[in-house]
Design a protein around this motif. Structure first.
Motif, PDB file in Angstrom:
ATOM      1  N   UNK A   1       0.830  -1.195   0.000  1.00 49.46           N
ATOM      2  CA  UNK A   1       0.000   0.000   0.000  1.00 49.46           C
ATOM      3  C   UNK A   1       0.867   1.247   0.000  1.00 49.46           C
ATOM      4  N   UNK A   2       0.266   2.335  -0.463  1.00 48.72           N
ATOM      5  CA  UNK A   2       0.990   3.591  -0.554  1.00 48.72           C
ATOM      6  C   UNK A   2       1.402   4.062   0.835  1.00 48.72           C
ATOM      7  N   UNK A   3       2.411   4.946   0.862  1.00 54.45           N
ATOM      8  CA  UNK A   3       2.868   5.514   2.124  1.00 54.45           C
ATOM      9  C   UNK A   3       3.871   4.663   2.865  1.00 54.45           C
ATOM     10  N   UNK A   4       4.338   3.584   2.236  1.00 49.11           N
ATOM     11  CA  UNK A   4       5.256   2.689   2.922  1.00 49.11           C
ATOM     12  C   UNK A   4       6.715   3.052   2.717  1.00 49.11           C
ATOM     13  N   UNK A   5       7.549   2.477   3.551  1.00 48.63           N
ATOM     14  CA  UNK A   5       9.004   2.618   3.424  1.00 48.63           C
ATOM     15  C   UNK A   5       9.633   1.302   3.866  1.00 48.63           C
ATOM     16  N   UNK A   6      10.508   0.738   3.012  1.00 46.31           N
ATOM     17  CA  UNK A   6      11.110  -0.556   3.313  1.00 46.31           C
ATOM     18  C   UNK A   6      12.619  -0.577   3.124  1.00 46.31           C
TER      19      UNK A   6
ATOM     20  N   UNK B   1       9.034   5.596   8.118  1.00 48.27           N
ATOM     21  CA  UNK B   1       9.644   6.739   7.435  1.00 48.27           C
ATOM     22  C   UNK B   1       8.816   7.245   6.268  1.00 48.27           C
ATOM     23  N   UNK B   2       7.815   6.487   5.842  1.00 49.51           N
ATOM     24  CA  UNK B   2       6.928   6.972   4.787  1.00 49.51           C
ATOM     25  C   UNK B   2       5.916   7.985   5.261  1.00 49.51           C
ATOM     26  N   UNK B   3       5.823   8.229   6.568  1.00 51.92           N
ATOM     27  CA  UNK B   3       4.872   9.234   7.044  1.00 51.92           C
ATOM     28  C   UNK B   3       4.415   9.078   8.480  1.00 51.92           C
ATOM     29  N   UNK B   4       4.937   8.084   9.215  1.00 54.45           N
ATOM     30  CA  UNK B   4       4.579   7.896  10.626  1.00 54.45           C
ATOM     31  C   UNK B   4       3.057   7.832  10.799  1.00 54.45           C
ATOM     32  N   UNK B   5       2.426   7.015   9.947  1.00 56.21           N
ATOM     33  CA  UNK B   5       0.970   6.860   9.985  1.00 56.21           C
ATOM     34  C   UNK B   5       0.611   5.569  10.725  1.00 56.21           C
TER      35      UNK B   5
ATOM     36  N   UNK C   1      10.058  16.042   6.336  1.00 54.25           N
ATOM     37  CA  UNK C   1       8.829  16.324   5.623  1.00 54.25           C
ATOM     38  C   UNK C   1       7.935  17.233   6.453  1.00 54.25           C
ATOM     39  N   UNK C   2       6.730  16.801   6.775  1.00 54.22           N
ATOM     40  CA  UNK C   2       5.807  17.632   7.561  1.00 54.22           C
ATOM     41  C   UNK C   2       5.678  17.130   8.994  1.00 54.22           C
ATOM     42  N   UNK C   3       6.686  16.424   9.473  1.00 52.16           N
ATOM     43  CA  UNK C   3       6.578  15.729  10.754  1.00 52.16           C
ATOM     44  C   UNK C   3       7.661  16.126  11.753  1.00 52.16           C
ATOM     45  N   UNK C   4       7.241  16.279  12.996  1.00 50.83           N
ATOM     46  CA  UNK C   4       8.143  16.336  14.145  1.00 50.83           C
ATOM     47  C   UNK C   4       7.739  15.145  15.012  1.00 50.83           C
ATOM     48  N   UNK C   5       8.632  14.187  15.187  1.00 53.14           N
ATOM     49  CA  UNK C   5       8.213  12.962  15.852  1.00 53.14           C
ATOM     50  C   UNK C   5       9.313  12.453  16.771  1.00 53.14           C
ATOM     51  N   UNK C   6       8.929  11.520  17.641  1.00 51.86           N
ATOM     52  CA  UNK C   6       9.882  10.933  18.574  1.00 51.86           C
ATOM     53  C   UNK C   6       9.632   9.444  18.720  1.00 51.86           C
TER      54      UNK C   6
END
Length: 441
Positions: free
Chosen positions: A157-162, A234-238, A411-416
Motif C-alpha cells: 500500500x501507498x505511504x510505505x518505506x522498506x 519513514x513513509x509518514x509515521x501513519x 517532511x511535515x513531521x516532528x516525531x519521537x
C-alpha cells in the motif's frame, strides 16, 4: 575517575578543534540523505550514556530518536557492554559459510520462539534493508522453485518505506518517497491506497473491499504482499487499524499469495506489543526485524520464514537461498542482540512503553492548538506532530536543541521514538521541545 565515567562531565573540545573536525567532515563524509558537500553542519557527538548525547562543545541532549529507533535500552547499558566485551574476548567474527557459533544459534532460536506463529527459520542479515531484500528473494525463489515463475510481482500500500536498496525501494511509496528518481529502473510493483489513518478508527469497509479485490485480481502474478504492520514509519509515521492486517492474511491465504510483514521499526515493543502483528493476532509467511535487535550497538537484522517457505525453496532446481553476506551472523552483533532481547524477556518494557505513551499524550496535547498543526498522534513509544506544511528543519532543530533534545524532523513531521529507559522528566522534556519546535517550524 576517567572521562568515560558518566558522573564526570567531559571536557569540551576547543572551538578550533570542533571547527577542524567539522571541516574534515564536510570535505570527506557523505551523510545520509544529504548532498556532497553538505550544506548543514552536523552536531559533533563526543560520547553517549543512558538517554543522553554529549556534544563536543559540552552540551547534553536527550536522544528522542533512539538513534533512528534502535537504542531502546539507551547507551552504554551494562548488560550490552558486557556481552560485547565478553564476545570480543572469544572472537569478533568468523565466516558463516560452513561454520556456526553459539551466539548465532541462540539468537535464531530465541527469535523463532518469541515471534508470532510458525516463523521457525531465521536468515541473519547485515541491515534492515537487506533483510527486506532477502524476504523478497525468499518469496520470488519460492514460486520459482514451484515452477510458477509468473508469480513475480509484489503488492503493497501507498505511504510505505522498506529501505534504500533496489528491491525494497520498489515497494516504497512511488510518489511521496525519495525513490521516484528511480522510476523506469526499479521493478514495477502494484500499489493500493494507503490504509485509512487511525489505530482506533473503525475499519473502512470500502477500503477492505478494494484490498481484497486487488489481491484477487492479481493473484496469478503476485509473489507476495509486503506491508509495515500497524505503523508506517519513514513513509509518514501513519498508524492504521490492525483489522487491515487480518484482511490481508485472509485474502493472501485464499489466493495463494505470500504475506511479508516489515517489523524493522515496530519490532521489540515499540507499538506496545512485542511485535506489531500481535495487535492483529496474525502471522505472516515472512517477517523482517532489525533496528532494535541489537539495542543500537551493531548493525544486524533478520528475515524469518515459515517451514512452508523454506521447504518450497529447498525443493527447487536451485535448492539453496541464493544469498550470503560476508558478515552474516557476526558473533559480536549476535551476542549483543542476545543480551538486548534478554533485557525484554521479563516484560518490564511493557510498563515503560505504556508510561512513555501516557507522558507523550499529556505532553503533546498542547501541540493540537498550535497554528499549522493538523494532527497529534501517539501509539506506544511513538509520538507524532504533523504540520500542514514542510517542516523548517533548521528552525525546528534549533528550537529542539535549545531545550536539550535531539530529534530529526522530516517532511511535515516532528516525531519521537525515545529509548524505553527515558524517565518521566525526559519524556516531558521531549514533548515540550516538540511543541516548541512546532511553533517555529
Amino acid at each position: 575517575m576517567t572521562s568515560s565515567d558518566p558522573s564526570t562531565p567531559p571536557q569540551a573540545r576547543s572551538a578550533d578543534s570542533i571547527r577542524q573536525l567539522l571541516a574534515l567532515d564536510a570535505e570527506h563524509v557523505w551523510h545520509p540523505y544529504g548532498p556532497m558537500p553538505g550544506t548543514v553542519a552536523p552536531l559533533l557527538v563526543e560520547e553517549a550514556h543512558g538517554v543522553r548525547l554529549r556534544l563536543a562543545d559540552g552540551r547534553e541532549l536527550v536522544d528522542g530518536m533512539s538513534s533512528w529507533w534502535s537504542a531502546i535500552h539507551g547507551y552504554r547499558h551494562p548488560a550490552l557492554d558486557a556481552a560485547l566485551t565478553e564476545q570480543a574476548g572469544r572472537m569478533s567474527h568468523v565466516m558463516f559459510g560452513g561454520l556456526t557459533h553459539e551466539p548465532a544459534i541462540r539468537l535464531a532460536t530465541t527469535l523463532a520462539d518469541i515471534t508470532p506463529g510458525e516463523l521457525r527459520h531465521v536468515f541473519l542479515c547485515d541491515s534492515g534493508s537487506v533483510s527486506v531484500e532477502v524476504a523478497i528473494k525468499m518469496c520470488l525463489q519460492y514460486w520459482r522453485s514451484l515452477g510458477r515463475r509468473g508469480k513475480s510481482r509484489l503488492l503493497t500500500w501507498r505511504g510505505g518505506y522498506h529501505g534504500d536498496t533496489f528491491h525494497p525501494m520498489s515497494v516504497c511509496d512511488p510518489e511521496g518517497g525519495m525513490h521516484a528518481l528511480w522510476r523506469g529502473v526499479l521493478p514495477e510493483q502494484l500499489f493500493v491506497p494507503a490504509p485509512p489513518a487511525g489505530f482506533g478508527a473503525e475499519p473502512d469497509r470500502a477500503y477492505v473491499e478494494e484490498l481484497v479485490r486487488t489481491v484477487e485480481r492479481h493473484a496469478d502474478e503476485l509473489a507476495a504482499v509486503i506491508v509495515e504492520p500497524v505503523v508506517q514509519g519513514a513513509g509518514g509515521m501513519r498508524f492504521h487499524n490492525p483489522e487491515y492486517l487480518r484482511v490481508l492474511r485472509e485474502v493472501t491465504e485464499a489466493c495463494d499469495v505470500l504475506l511479508v510483514f516489515d517489523e524493522i521499526a515496530t519490532g521489540f515493543g515499540r507499538t506496545g506489543e512485542l511485535f506489531a502483528a500481535e495487535h492483529a493476532g496474525v502471522c505472516p509467511d515472512v517477517l523482517c526485524v532489525g533496528k532494535a535487535l541489537t539495542g543500537g550497538y551493531l548493525t544486524m537484522a533478520a528475515a524469518l520464514c515459515t517451514p512452508r517457505v523454506a521447504r518450497g525453496i529447498s525443493a527447487g532446481e536451485v535448492p539453496v537461498l541464493a544469498h550470503g553476506p560476508t558478515f552474516m551472523g557476526n558473533p559480536l552483533a549476535a551476542a549483543v542482540a542476545n543480551a538486548s532481547v534478554d533485557l525484554l524477556a521479563d516484560g518490564s518494557w511493557r510498563a515503560d512503553v505504556a508510561r512513555i505513551e501516557a507522558g507523550l499524550r499529556t505532553g503533546l496535547a498542547p501541540a493540537a492548538a498550535v497554528p499549522g498543526v493538523v494532527d497529534v498522534r501517539v501509539l506506544g513509544g511513538i509520538g507524532v506532530v504533523q504540520l500542514d506544511h514542510q517542516v523548517d528543519a533548521a528552525a525546528a532543530t534549533e528550537a529542539l536543541t535549545a531545550r536539550g533534545v535531539w530529534l530529526r524532523p522530516f517532511r511535515d513531521l516532528i516525531y519521537t521514538m525515545p529509548p524505553y529507559v527515558c524517565d518521566d522528566t525526559d519524556v516531558a522534556a521531549i514533548a515540550g521541545a516538540m511543541v516548541a519546535a512546532a511553533r517555529v517550524a
